[in-house]
Enzyme design. Sequence first.
Site: not given
Length: 381
Positions: A119, A132, A143, A146, A194, A228, A251
């Site tokens: 996505e 994004c 995680c 998530c 990812g 990120s 993060s």
Amino acid sequence: MADTTPDQPAGATTLPLVFDEPRGRKKPPRHLADLDAAGRKALLEEHGLPGFRAKQLSTHYFSRLVDDPAEMTDLPATQRAELVEALLPTLMTPLRTLEADKGTTRKTLWKLFDGALVESVLMRYPDRATVCVSSQAGCGMACPFCATGQGGLQRNMSTAEIVEQVVAAHRTMARGEVPGGPGRVSNVVFMGMGEPLANYKAVIGAVRRMTDSSPDGLGMSARGITVSTVGLVPRIRQLTEEGIPVTLALSLHAPDDELRNELVPINTRFSVAETVEAAWDYARFTKRRVSIEYAMMRGINDQAWRADLLGDVLQSYGDWGWVHVNLIPLNPTPGSKWTASDPADEREFVRRLEAKGIPTTVRDTRGSEIDGACGQLAATE
């Protein structure tokens, strides 16, 4: 083993960290966005086609944003199909597009050549347009809060698959399909599905295609690109030496090893101290301010004392403007035990950080009703 301390919901499961994509996956077809100008020319010549046509194809793709070969009228009709097949194969097909915020937020579900789903989210603001993007199908960082991380890693995306998400967003903006009239994408954030630094080579290749001058690339500013990471320290150090002034977003999600080991399992390899030091080195070397991403989770990591500890950890490197904290209201997935913080706790967290001189903002929660908030992307098909 599941952690049952008061800070962690009982029943949370621990998945293994996965750094390498499964073996045996077929590779996407080679596309001009995978290659530099010389590589594109060479690929055409391998196919017995004139190499100089590569520049024309690149102009159509990156500058004119053409996706219909019939519009490529400067290519000879007898060779057009062959040229397009050689350098512009179809990489991904849009399955669904969901809209929110009166059409200014658009989430697209893409099907890749092998059936994998990813996505991307396009967000238009008064002063900018941000896309994004995903860098992997799934994620191997495990995680627990998530949905993507809990689904595991299917495979890495190619450089061209990453770039195609950005080019598609550019087309959408250029064609005036987002309220506000025709425009351009100004910012790219690698905060979709990812772990970008686990797919380092393809991600750096994509950044180079975005920043290469037209018609070799999109001609975007590296300063408008944010990469990120959950904290792959060796890759952060490699990025530091790359010489591309992108923004690094770390993060972090917890300032102490005990909790971060549970929330961000990579912390069992690289501690908070090692990870923050690598981020600080990135800021020191590149002179680019690092963004600390912190998903606020009720009763888990949003205590006032943790705000104080986070402030102390970041301030230990000095207050020369090297860092900014971006608090993220958690976008919980259906049935999840992980929920967003109470607004009063969120405000106190901000107050505590600012009292220690740490610039802090709370991220806009655009697209939450279409499960579009960055970092929580997951196909439910």
